[in-house]
Motif scaffolding. Structure first.
Motif, PDB file in Angstrom:
ATOM      1  N   ARG A 193      39.855 -42.377 -10.378  1.00 60.40           N
ATOM      2  CA  ARG A 193      38.541 -42.875  -9.990  1.00 60.40           C
ATOM      3  C   ARG A 193      38.202 -44.128 -10.788  1.00 60.40           C
ATOM      4  O   ARG A 193      38.775 -44.391 -11.857  1.00 60.40           O
ATOM      5  CB  ARG A 193      37.471 -41.803 -10.187  1.00 60.40           C
ATOM      6  CG  ARG A 193      37.235 -41.391 -11.622  1.00 60.40           C
ATOM      7  CD  ARG A 193      36.248 -40.238 -11.715  1.00 60.40           C
ATOM      8  NE  ARG A 193      36.007 -39.833 -13.093  1.00 60.40           N
ATOM      9  CZ  ARG A 193      35.077 -40.384 -13.884  1.00 60.40           C
ATOM     10  NH1 ARG A 193      34.305 -41.359 -13.413  1.00 60.40           N
ATOM     11  NH2 ARG A 193      34.918 -39.977 -15.121  1.00 60.40           N
ATOM     12  N   ARG A 219      40.983 -45.311  -6.983  1.00 57.87           N
ATOM     13  CA  ARG A 219      41.324 -44.630  -5.730  1.00 57.87           C
ATOM     14  C   ARG A 219      42.011 -45.594  -4.757  1.00 57.87           C
ATOM     15  O   ARG A 219      41.728 -45.617  -3.562  1.00 57.87           O
ATOM     16  CB  ARG A 219      40.083 -44.039  -5.080  1.00 57.87           C
ATOM     17  CG  ARG A 219      39.294 -43.076  -5.943  1.00 57.87           C
ATOM     18  CD  ARG A 219      40.070 -41.830  -6.281  1.00 57.87           C
ATOM     19  NE  ARG A 219      39.194 -40.797  -6.868  1.00 57.87           N
ATOM     20  CZ  ARG A 219      39.595 -39.824  -7.662  1.00 57.87           C
ATOM     21  NH1 ARG A 219      40.891 -39.752  -7.989  1.00 57.87           N
ATOM     22  NH2 ARG A 219      38.771 -38.925  -8.133  1.00 57.87           N
ATOM     23  N   GLU A 224      39.204 -45.825   1.551  1.00 58.26           N
ATOM     24  CA  GLU A 224      37.969 -46.276   0.914  1.00 58.26           C
ATOM     25  C   GLU A 224      38.144 -46.199  -0.592  1.00 58.26           C
ATOM     26  O   GLU A 224      38.136 -45.117  -1.181  1.00 58.26           O
ATOM     27  CB  GLU A 224      36.785 -45.425   1.364  1.00 58.26           C
ATOM     28  CG  GLU A 224      36.431 -45.589   2.838  1.00 58.26           C
ATOM     29  CD  GLU A 224      35.141 -44.884   3.195  1.00 58.26           C
ATOM     30  OE1 GLU A 224      34.419 -44.449   2.275  1.00 58.26           O
ATOM     31  OE2 GLU A 224      34.853 -44.776   4.399  1.00 58.26           O
ATOM     32  N   GLU A 226      37.250 -47.049  -4.691  1.00 54.95           N
ATOM     33  CA  GLU A 226      36.056 -47.007  -5.527  1.00 54.95           C
ATOM     34  C   GLU A 226      36.014 -48.257  -6.407  1.00 54.95           C
ATOM     35  O   GLU A 226      37.065 -48.743  -6.850  1.00 54.95           O
ATOM     36  CB  GLU A 226      36.067 -45.775  -6.436  1.00 54.95           C
ATOM     37  CG  GLU A 226      35.913 -44.454  -5.725  1.00 54.95           C
ATOM     38  CD  GLU A 226      35.890 -43.291  -6.696  1.00 54.95           C
ATOM     39  OE1 GLU A 226      35.842 -42.142  -6.232  1.00 54.95           O
ATOM     40  OE2 GLU A 226      35.932 -43.533  -7.931  1.00 54.95           O
ATOM     41  N   THR A 227      34.820 -48.758  -6.653  1.00 59.46           N
ATOM     42  CA  THR A 227      34.651 -49.873  -7.587  1.00 59.46           C
ATOM     43  C   THR A 227      33.413 -49.642  -8.446  1.00 59.46           C
ATOM     44  O   THR A 227      32.445 -49.024  -7.995  1.00 59.46           O
ATOM     45  CB  THR A 227      34.507 -51.224  -6.867  1.00 59.46           C
ATOM     46  OG1 THR A 227      33.320 -51.199  -6.045  1.00 59.46           O
ATOM     47  CG2 THR A 227      35.721 -51.536  -6.008  1.00 59.46           C
ATOM     48  N   VAL A 228      33.470 -50.129  -9.658  1.00 62.15           N
ATOM     49  CA  VAL A 228      32.298 -50.193 -10.523  1.00 62.15           C
ATOM     50  C   VAL A 228      32.293 -51.563 -11.185  1.00 62.15           C
ATOM     51  O   VAL A 228      33.352 -52.107 -11.514  1.00 62.15           O
ATOM     52  CB  VAL A 228      32.278 -49.083 -11.596  1.00 62.15           C
ATOM     53  CG1 VAL A 228      32.040 -47.716 -10.969  1.00 62.15           C
ATOM     54  CG2 VAL A 228      33.568 -49.076 -12.411  1.00 62.15           C
ATOM     55  N   LYS A 241      26.525 -53.837  -8.057  1.00 58.40           N
ATOM     56  CA  LYS A 241      27.452 -53.537  -6.975  1.00 58.40           C
ATOM     57  C   LYS A 241      28.335 -54.748  -6.655  1.00 58.40           C
ATOM     58  O   LYS A 241      27.971 -55.887  -6.935  1.00 58.40           O
ATOM     59  CB  LYS A 241      26.686 -53.101  -5.733  1.00 58.40           C
ATOM     60  CG  LYS A 241      25.878 -51.818  -5.919  1.00 58.40           C
ATOM     61  CD  LYS A 241      25.131 -51.453  -4.654  1.00 58.40           C
ATOM     62  CE  LYS A 241      24.337 -50.164  -4.838  1.00 58.40           C
ATOM     63  NZ  LYS A 241      23.586 -49.797  -3.600  1.00 58.40           N
TER      64      LYS A 241
END
Length: 273
Positions: A193, A219, A224, A226-228, A241
């Protein structure tokens, strides 16, 4: 925002230093008096932004104090504590205001430059996914710079040694000239993640002139991902975002990446470097 190589140099040539915790030790002057590196407190963000002081703090309605960090590419407003310092109250007395007169502030991040093209986002994803294989996955990193002369973004793959859970950069002089402004550093978490690890928290301090902007892609084996993302200044950070800095309005078509990026990545077996 229009910026030239000369203006960038004149603004930041004397600020090539790590940003210390200005709340430690003596606070000095309360307003525009004193030296440039004397902390100052303000009763609104506009006044703080207009100031040439290096350390700028804004008082909030909820009795919090926020630090304002500026860079050519963005602005970061981060809560750093409660308004308990005597200098805060001196500022309020000077302007004959109370906490009820103060603005309501929250942690915010504003991107000043034009948004990074979605094609670069897609390029980052494609490169990161190339290190997610059936039997082995690796973390890798990329950096994004703003080319002042061409007024466009440049993506670079720094020389690095990588494992499944670690990355170690090799120092080079590439993109060290004042022509290039470092605006973003991203790395992958392959099939894991997306999150900022304790190692990230220790290593991601700031660019010398101000705060840094960072992202993690995870991921990558999924449709799809995940990004942070976050803006980080020392211990202070503001999450945001991907669409706040990337233009993702036209969809994400698969794109290629430069073949020589692979030459800068040395894969090391095992977990740690």
């Amino acid at each position: 925002m229009e910026i030239t190589s000369n203006s960038y140099l004149s603004l930041y040539k004397d600020e090539k230093r790590l940003f210390p915790d200005a709340f430690a030790g003596s606070k000095g002057a309360i307003g525009e008096e004193g030296g440039r590196f004397t902390p100052s407190f303000f009763i609104n963000v506009d006044d703080a932004a207009a100031s040439k002081k290096f350390y700028r703090y804004v008082i909030s309605k909820d009795k919090s104090v926020f630090a304002l960090f500026d860079a050519p590419y963005g602005r970061m407003l981060s809560r750093i504590g409660q308004a308990e310092d005597e200098f805060v109250f001196e500022v309020m007395d000077r302007y004959n205001v109370t906490f009820r007169d103060m603005p309501e502030l929250t942690n915010t991040f504003e991107w000043k430059f034009k948004k990074i093209p979605g094609s670069i986002y897609a390029q980052i994803v494609a490169f990161f996914r190339s290190y997610v294989m059936e039997n082995q996955q690796y973390e890798v990193a990329l950096r994004v710079y703003y080319d002042i002369e061409k007024a466009e973004y440049v993506v670079a793959c720094p020389k690095q040694r990588v494992t499944a859970v670690a990355i170690k950069f090799e120092h080079t002089n590439e993109y060290r000239s004042m022509r290039y402004i470092p605006v973003l550093e991203v790395h992958s978490h392959n099939v894991m993640r997306a999150f900022f690890s304790e190692t990230d928290n220790k290593n991601e301090q700031s660019f010398n002139t101000s705060f840094g902007v960072f992202g993690v892609f995870g991921r990558l084996n999924k449709d799809e991902i995940e990004t942070v993302f976050r803006a980080k200044m020392g211990e202070h950070e503001v999450p945001f975002k991907a669409e706040d800095i990337f233009d993702l309005s036209h969809g994400m078509e698969p794109v290629s990446y430069p073949a020589d990026w692979k030459q800068n990545v040395t894969v090391v077996e095992g977990l740690y470097l």
